[in-house]
Design an enzyme around this catalytic site. Sequence first.
Site, mmCIF file in Angstrom:
data_model
loop_
_atom_site.group_PDB
_atom_site.id
_atom_site.type_symbol
_atom_site.label_atom_id
_atom_site.label_comp_id
_atom_site.label_asym_id
_atom_site.label_seq_id
_atom_site.Cartn_x
_atom_site.Cartn_y
_atom_site.Cartn_z
ATOM 1 N N ASP A 34 1.014 -1.287 0.080
ATOM 2 C CA ASP A 34 -0.089 -0.054 -0.067
ATOM 3 C C ASP A 34 0.852 1.183 -0.013
ATOM 4 O O ASP A 34 1.766 1.296 0.551
ATOM 5 C CB ASP A 34 -0.906 0.029 1.217
ATOM 6 N N THR A 86 -10.512 -6.408 -5.904
ATOM 7 C CA THR A 86 -11.597 -6.198 -6.804
ATOM 8 C C THR A 86 -11.944 -4.886 -6.594
ATOM 9 O O THR A 86 -12.722 -4.588 -7.616
ATOM 10 C CB THR A 86 -12.710 -7.291 -6.011
ATOM 11 N N ARG A 108 1.910 -4.891 6.391
ATOM 12 C CA ARG A 108 1.050 -3.921 5.397
ATOM 13 C C ARG A 108 2.008 -2.623 5.749
ATOM 14 O O ARG A 108 2.430 -2.207 6.719
ATOM 15 C CB ARG A 108 -0.253 -3.594 6.041
ATOM 16 N N LEU A 146 11.181 -20.430 -3.864
ATOM 17 C CA LEU A 146 9.926 -19.733 -3.308
ATOM 18 C C LEU A 146 8.977 -19.957 -4.332
ATOM 19 O O LEU A 146 8.743 -19.798 -5.197
ATOM 20 C CB LEU A 146 10.375 -18.226 -3.315
ATOM 21 N N HIS A 186 3.619 3.210 -9.527
ATOM 22 C CA HIS A 186 3.310 1.860 -9.921
ATOM 23 C C HIS A 186 4.528 1.275 -10.102
ATOM 24 O O HIS A 186 4.944 0.112 -9.785
ATOM 25 C CB HIS A 186 2.173 1.665 -10.645
#
Length: 237
Positions: A19, A65, A185, A130, A36
């Site tokens: 985030d 979503t 997070r 991984l 991004h």
Amino acid sequence: MQNDIILASLPRHIAIIMDGNRRWSKINHLKVSNAHNEGAKNLKNIIYECSDLGINYLTVYAFSTENWNRSEQEISSLIKLFYNFLAQDINEILAYNIKINIFGDLEKFPEDMKEKIDDLVVKTKSSSGLNLNVALSYGGREEITMAVRSIAEDYKKSHITEINKEIIAKYLYTKDIPDPDLLIRTSGEYRLSNFLLWQLAYSEFYFSKKLWPDFDKKELHFALKDYARRERRFGAG
């Protein structure tokens, strides 16, 4: 820094809510697409660091979503980024012996992108390093709803005769993946945002104030050292 981590105490499975890209773009006076792109570069660094550390599973929240409600321009930029990941990073990923699994409601994506996803999953199927799980067009409530519908249908057809937590887990996208030991997070937010609602029931949480493009290996190590200090009791007192 890596030597400071107690390797015996490393989590088997890390989940990350990546985030803060848009806030990073505002702070740095850049376009959201630039943020991004920086976030994607950083993801690669974190993936390879987890691989080097011997983490077994890494699950990242790449696109929810709810993200479909963003502007067409931003969605287009993200899809282009996904294309680049699927088309350009495959050889590097294969060299790292990483196995890739992509889950979520992929129906809204273009057909050629879904084909690239399938191809990437097949090409890395035999990898033994991984396990990288990418949650794409994913929502935890949607996943559970899908599972309940499938369970009801199979129960009605007598394909299953009882419903318990083990049965439910087998109907989730993550049916072959152990639950995360640690959720990270970034960006200073303290919520799950509809991510792995079933699977995170007993996970440890680590919240970083770093925005995702700035969440580097050093911050990952801080999270791992914090995790190593915790005593996991799973409700046993």
